[in-house]
Design a protein around this motif. Structure first.
Motif, short mmCIF file in Angstrom:
data_model
loop_
_atom_site.label_atom_id
_atom_site.label_comp_id
_atom_site.label_asym_id
_atom_site.label_seq_id
_atom_site.Cartn_x
_atom_site.Cartn_y
_atom_site.Cartn_z
N ARG A 172 37.51 22.20 28.07
CA ARG A 172 38.39 23.88 28.04
C ARG A 172 37.87 24.07 29.79
O ARG A 172 36.51 24.16 29.54
CB ARG A 172 37.77 24.49 27.06
CG ARG A 172 38.19 24.25 25.77
CD ARG A 172 37.30 24.46 24.76
NE ARG A 172 36.89 26.68 25.47
CZ ARG A 172 37.29 27.11 24.44
NH1 ARG A 172 38.70 27.37 24.13
NH2 ARG A 172 37.64 28.21 25.07
N VAL A 173 39.09 24.68 30.33
CA VAL A 173 39.08 24.90 31.62
C VAL A 173 39.73 26.85 31.81
O VAL A 173 40.37 26.95 31.67
CB VAL A 173 40.39 24.22 32.88
CG1 VAL A 173 39.60 24.70 33.90
CG2 VAL A 173 39.54 22.39 32.71
N VAL A 175 40.20 29.53 34.76
CA VAL A 175 40.06 29.92 36.30
C VAL A 175 39.94 31.23 36.59
O VAL A 175 40.51 31.91 36.13
CB VAL A 175 42.01 29.45 36.55
CG1 VAL A 175 42.07 29.23 37.85
CG2 VAL A 175 42.05 27.44 35.94
N GLY A 192 48.39 28.39 39.37
CA GLY A 192 47.85 28.53 38.13
C GLY A 192 48.29 27.38 37.67
O GLY A 192 48.16 25.89 36.93
N LEU A 195 47.45 23.53 38.67
CA LEU A 195 45.78 23.33 37.66
C LEU A 195 46.44 23.52 36.08
O LEU A 195 45.61 22.61 36.12
CB LEU A 195 45.52 24.97 37.96
CG LEU A 195 44.26 25.10 38.99
CD1 LEU A 195 43.71 25.63 39.11
CD2 LEU A 195 44.43 23.31 39.62
N ARG A 196 47.74 23.99 35.54
CA ARG A 196 47.80 23.20 34.18
C ARG A 196 48.12 21.88 34.20
O ARG A 196 47.61 21.57 33.44
CB ARG A 196 48.42 24.57 33.62
CG ARG A 196 48.50 25.38 33.73
CD ARG A 196 48.88 26.85 33.22
NE ARG A 196 47.91 27.47 32.00
CZ ARG A 196 47.83 29.42 33.34
NH1 ARG A 196 48.27 28.74 34.59
NH2 ARG A 196 47.57 30.31 32.61
N PHE A 199 45.40 19.55 35.15
CA PHE A 199 44.35 18.89 34.31
C PHE A 199 44.53 17.92 32.61
O PHE A 199 44.38 17.57 31.81
CB PHE A 199 43.71 20.92 34.28
CG PHE A 199 42.44 21.34 34.59
CD1 PHE A 199 41.52 20.06 34.84
CD2 PHE A 199 42.91 22.30 35.94
CE1 PHE A 199 40.76 20.42 35.80
CE2 PHE A 199 41.87 22.64 36.77
CZ PHE A 199 40.83 21.82 36.66
N THR A 205 42.66 21.45 29.29
CA THR A 205 43.79 22.45 29.43
C THR A 205 43.19 23.59 29.54
O THR A 205 41.82 23.91 29.15
CB THR A 205 44.32 22.66 27.61
OG1 THR A 205 44.66 21.65 27.14
CG2 THR A 205 44.59 23.75 27.06
N VAL A 206 43.88 24.22 30.64
CA VAL A 206 43.68 25.68 31.23
C VAL A 206 43.20 26.94 29.54
O VAL A 206 44.39 26.85 29.47
CB VAL A 206 43.95 26.11 32.42
CG1 VAL A 206 44.16 27.53 33.02
CG2 VAL A 206 44.08 24.81 33.82
N THR A 207 42.70 27.43 29.63
CA THR A 207 42.23 28.05 28.37
C THR A 207 42.02 29.68 28.52
O THR A 207 42.95 30.43 27.63
CB THR A 207 41.22 27.94 27.58
OG1 THR A 207 40.57 28.28 28.10
CG2 THR A 207 41.13 26.09 26.46
N GLN A 209 42.92 32.08 32.20
CA GLN A 209 43.23 32.42 33.66
C GLN A 209 42.77 34.24 33.57
O GLN A 209 43.76 35.31 33.45
CB GLN A 209 44.51 32.02 34.25
CG GLN A 209 44.51 32.41 35.71
CD GLN A 209 46.48 31.69 36.10
OE1 GLN A 209 46.49 32.30 35.47
NE2 GLN A 209 46.42 31.62 37.89
N ALA A 231 33.73 28.10 28.36
CA ALA A 231 34.19 26.88 29.36
C ALA A 231 33.35 25.71 30.31
O ALA A 231 32.28 25.68 29.86
CB ALA A 231 34.94 27.83 30.63
#
Length: 340
Positions: A172-173, A175, A192, A195-196, A199, A205-207, A209, A231
């Motif tokens: 779980r990322v 940002v 954004g 990076l999505r 990843f 997953t970018v959860t 931002q 995160a």
């Protein structure tokens, strides 16, 4: 190698090609070097005029090249490695899943230092996808002594596997995107989406931002918020240069994080920052990550997701191979960027 009567050759291995000549029609090999003689071959060999053969006999303590290659590959292979072959004496090792390729280069050097043993790989510490061919191995002669093969197998079993693929954590990322021009809405955030996508390729997953201005305290609060939300990795984008408005490194320091490195000997990616905040990796990503297909992101993030806790020495080591040549058509990872 020894000469024996054809009738006694069943189960032995030919040391050389055996040619069959049909006058006026053809001339070519009836049996190739390395062929294992069977009952059905005896009459053909006698017809060709071969009363005696030069052969290797496994019972004399020699191992055929195909068997030797399979044993070498099996001894070297760790987790998530598949074996294919042998073909022409070589076994190919491939990735059984997406993940981080890890090669014990010291063991690889020791293995290749043995006479008549060869083992070649692609470079370590890179993200590889399932099915990619990573290495090949074979012996040079048609057969090698059992003693040599046992020595090679012992090298492969000393410590970690010689070659393995480590699966990446589905992280779980969080940002944090810095920049007053983005926070105020003057320009659209471009970091954004990049990076999505990056990843996602790595299985994470970018959860969340959070957009912030260039105020240090605002960035600190955003980082702390992502940490509280669980995160597994926090990436802060923008504000990584030495411009007076770029306050991201200061903000990361003021979170109380343990700073591993600010700056990396990689181009693109020199203004990268790595830290750990309460055990959670915290990275400051320079703008090049948004514009270049391959950058410091691709050299470091897969290793973090594979569970490695990087120290400054690992960042420093990136200098050898850390210069991207800026090819008109990027071939990464099939190139030298980041490879040692």
């Amino acid at each position: 190698m020894k000469a024996i009567p054809v009738e006694e050759a069943v189960g032995t291995v030919l040391c050389h090609d055996i040619t069959r000549i049909v006058p006026g029609e053809s001339k070519g090999p009836a049996f190739r070097r390395g062929h294992v003689v069977t009952d059905h071959d005896i009459s053909t060999l006698l017809d060709i005029g071969k009363a005696n053969l030069y052969v290797y006999d496994p019972r004399d303590g020699y191992v055929h090249e195909d068997t030797a290659a399979l044993r070498l590959a099996a001894a070297a292979a760790g987790a998530n490695i598949t074996l294919n072959g042998p073909t022409e004496g070589k076994v190919t090792l491939s990735a059984a899943c997406d993940g981080l390729l890890e090669i014990d280069t010291a063991a690889l050097m020791a293995l290749n230092s043995l006479e008549d043993v060869t083992f070649a790989t692609v470079h370590s510490h890179q993200f590889v996808q399932k099915g990619r061919a990573l290495a090949g191995t074979r012996v040079i002669p048609l057969a090698v002594p059992e003693e040599l093969l046992s020595q090679a197998e012992a090298i492969c079993s000393r410590n970690d596997p010689l070659i393995q693929v480590k699966p990446l954590k589905a992280a779980r990322v969080g940002v944090v995107t810095t920049g007053s021009e983005i926070y105020s809405g003057r320009i659209k955030d471009g970091f954004g989406p990049v990076l999505r996508s990056k990843f996602q390729t790595l299985g994470s997953t970018v959860t969340e931002q959070i957009l912030v201005s260039d105020q240090v305290e605002m960035t600190v609060q955003a980082i702390r918020s992502l940490l509280a939300d669980g995160a597994d990795l926090i990436a802060v984008t923008g504000g990584m240069s030495v411009d007076p408005d770029d306050q991201t490194p200061l903000a990361i320091r003021q979170t109380g994080a343990e700073i591993v490195s600010y700056g990396a000997p990689t181009y693109p990616g020199a203004m990268f920052m790595l830290a750990y905040l309460e055990g959670v990796p915290l990275v400051g990503l320079p703008g090049c990550v948004m514009y270049h297909k391959a950058s410091i992101f691709d050299l470091v993030i897969p290793r973090i997701l594979a569970g490695e806790r990087l120290a400054r020495k690992e960042i420093v080591a990136l200098g050898h191979g850390g210069f991207c040549e800026g090819c008109p058509s990027c071939r990464y990872p099939a190139c030298g960027f980041g490879k040692i």
